[in-house]
Scaffold this active site. Structure first.
Site, PDB file in Angstrom:
ATOM      1  CB  SER A  25      60.710  23.280   6.436  1.00 31.97           C
ATOM      2  OG  SER A  25      59.773  24.252   6.826  1.00 31.97           O
TER       3      SER A  25
ATOM      4  CG  ASN B 187      56.109  26.831   6.647  1.00 35.50           C
ATOM      5  OD1 ASN B 187      54.631  26.585   6.667  1.00 35.50           O
ATOM      6  ND2 ASN B 187      56.334  28.075   5.887  1.00 35.50           N
TER       7      ASN B 187
ATOM      8  CG  ASP C  21      64.959  29.966   0.561  1.00 33.96           C
ATOM      9  OD1 ASP C  21      64.547  30.045   1.800  1.00 33.96           O
ATOM     10  OD2 ASP C  21      65.788  30.885   0.437  1.00 33.96           O
ATOM     11  CB  THR C  22      59.623  30.017  -1.701  1.00 34.94           C
ATOM     12  OG1 THR C  22      59.719  28.591  -1.695  1.00 34.94           O
ATOM     13  CG2 THR C  22      58.688  30.655  -2.478  1.00 34.94           C
TER      14      THR C  22
ATOM     15  N   GLY D  95      51.764  33.222   3.883  1.00 36.55           N
ATOM     16  CA  GLY D  95      52.698  34.235   3.302  1.00 36.55           C
ATOM     17  C   GLY D  95      52.028  35.284   2.496  1.00 36.55           C
ATOM     18  CE1 TYR D  96      55.470  39.628   0.696  1.00 41.16           C
ATOM     19  CE2 TYR D  96      56.555  37.467   0.914  1.00 41.16           C
ATOM     20  CZ  TYR D  96      56.453  38.834   1.193  1.00 41.16           C
ATOM     21  OH  TYR D  96      57.647  39.301   1.706  1.00 41.16           O
TER      22      TYR D  96
ATOM     23  NE  ARG E 108      56.837  25.354  -0.798  1.00 41.70           N
ATOM     24  CZ  ARG E 108      56.069  26.359  -0.595  1.00 41.70           C
ATOM     25  NH1 ARG E 108      54.804  26.484  -0.799  1.00 41.70           N
ATOM     26  NH2 ARG E 108      56.624  27.642  -0.225  1.00 41.70           N
TER      27      ARG E 108
HETATM   28  P1  IMP Z   1      60.852  30.575   2.929  1.00 40.45           P
HETATM   29  O1  IMP Z   1      61.054  29.634   1.862  1.00 40.45           O
HETATM   30  O2  IMP Z   1      60.225  29.943   4.072  1.00 40.45           O
HETATM   31  O3  IMP Z   1      62.213  31.303   3.370  1.00 40.45           O
HETATM   32  O4  IMP Z   1      59.811  31.730   2.474  1.00 40.45           O
HETATM   33  C1  IMP Z   1      60.169  32.963   2.144  1.00 40.45           C
HETATM   34  C2  IMP Z   1      58.832  33.898   2.312  1.00 40.45           C
HETATM   35  O5  IMP Z   1      57.986  33.745   1.336  1.00 40.45           O
HETATM   36  C3  IMP Z   1      58.048  33.723   3.511  1.00 40.45           C
HETATM   37  O6  IMP Z   1      57.639  35.116   3.903  1.00 40.45           O
HETATM   38  C4  IMP Z   1      56.891  32.888   3.044  1.00 40.45           C
HETATM   39  O7  IMP Z   1      56.115  33.016   3.818  1.00 40.45           O
HETATM   40  C5  IMP Z   1      56.788  33.362   1.838  1.00 40.45           C
HETATM   41  N1  IMP Z   1      56.362  32.138   1.071  1.00 40.45           N
HETATM   42  C6  IMP Z   1      56.997  30.972   0.587  1.00 40.45           C
HETATM   43  N2  IMP Z   1      56.147  29.959  -0.058  1.00 40.45           N
HETATM   44  C7  IMP Z   1      55.032  30.838  -0.122  1.00 40.45           C
HETATM   45  C8  IMP Z   1      53.780  30.562  -0.783  1.00 40.45           C
HETATM   46  O8  IMP Z   1      53.641  29.406  -1.327  1.00 40.45           O
HETATM   47  N3  IMP Z   1      52.814  31.460  -0.812  1.00 40.45           N
HETATM   48  C9  IMP Z   1      53.219  32.654  -0.484  1.00 40.45           C
HETATM   49  N4  IMP Z   1      54.131  33.020   0.329  1.00 40.45           N
HETATM   50  C10 IMP Z   1      55.103  32.029   0.180  1.00 40.45           C
END
Ligand code: IMP
Length: 189
Positions: free
Chosen positions: A7, A9, A68-69, A149-150, A177
């Site tokens: 990642s 991130n 992935d979240t 993010g959210y 996570r």
């Molecule tokens: P990804 O896992 O990076 O693909 O994240 C998918 C979406 O969920 C993105 O818009 C991230 O900003 C959001 N996201 C992932 N993890 C978190 C978190 O721990 N808190 C809030 N938003 C999250």
């Protein structure tokens, strides 16, 4: 022990570093000088986590993991789910994502939601999966400036504050996570 996190991130890397035992050194893709975005074209969280982890494993032949979240909102039939990053468009703008979410939930009573994380680990050539969930609900307005993010609109159960109003340690005590990562750490131990 060095472990690659597939990642770019830095917000996620910061959360993960604060949970890993000291003998594990986490390297992100930026640390590995790999600047390209890995395509996330699967239609499940597990599939996307595996895509990212296998891309890095193929490239470097080293132990690595990816997460992935997705944010799954009950009243929206589980949306945005696997499309959480691109909910409001391909620019992956967190502000726009939150604005669209609040718009779609305007006048909706049932605001229950959950975050779900899937981790895919390549360990000595074998694949392993770990998952973590936190239940909660979507607030009516944004609060707090920590996290990413959210986080400004997600209130985990048994709390009155959003993740963005919590310290990193408080978020890590209950986050999706952190829960998935604890399982991976148990596996290492
Ligand atoms: P990804 O896992 O990076 O693909 O994240 C998918 C979406 O969920 C993105 O818009 C991230 O900003 C959001 N996201 C992932 N993890 C978190 C978190 O721990 N808190 C809030 N938003 C999250």
């Amino acid at each position: 022990m060095k472990l690659i996190f597939a990642s770019h991130n830095e917000n996620k890397a910061k959360e993960i570093r604060s949970l890993l035992p000291q003998h594990i050194e986490l390297l992100t893709l930026s640390d590995m000088q790999l600047l390209e975005e890995i395509p996330e074209t699967a239609d499940t969280l597990e599939g996307n986590a595996l895509l990212k982890a296998s891309y890095v494993n193929d490239r470097f032949g080293l132990n690595c993991f990816a997460d992935d979240t997705g944010l799954e909102v009950h009243a929206l039939n589980g949306a945005p789910g696997v499309y959480s990053a691109r909910y409001a468009g391909s620019s992956k703008d967190p502000e726009a994502n939150i604005a669209l979410l609040l718009k779609n939930l305007a006048n909706v009573e049932d605001r229950s939601a959950r975050f779900r994380t899937s981790i895919a680990l390549y360990w000595n050539g074998e694949q392993h999966f770990f998952d973590g969930i936190v239940n909660g609900h979507i607030s009516k307005i944004r609060s707090g400036s920590d996290g990413f993010g959210y986080d400004p609109v997600f209130i985990p159960e048994n709390s009155t504050r959003t993740f963005a109003e919590m310290t990193l340690q408080e978020k890590n005590q209950q986050s999706h996570r952190a829960r998935a990562l604890e399982k991976m750490i148990d596996f290492f131990e």
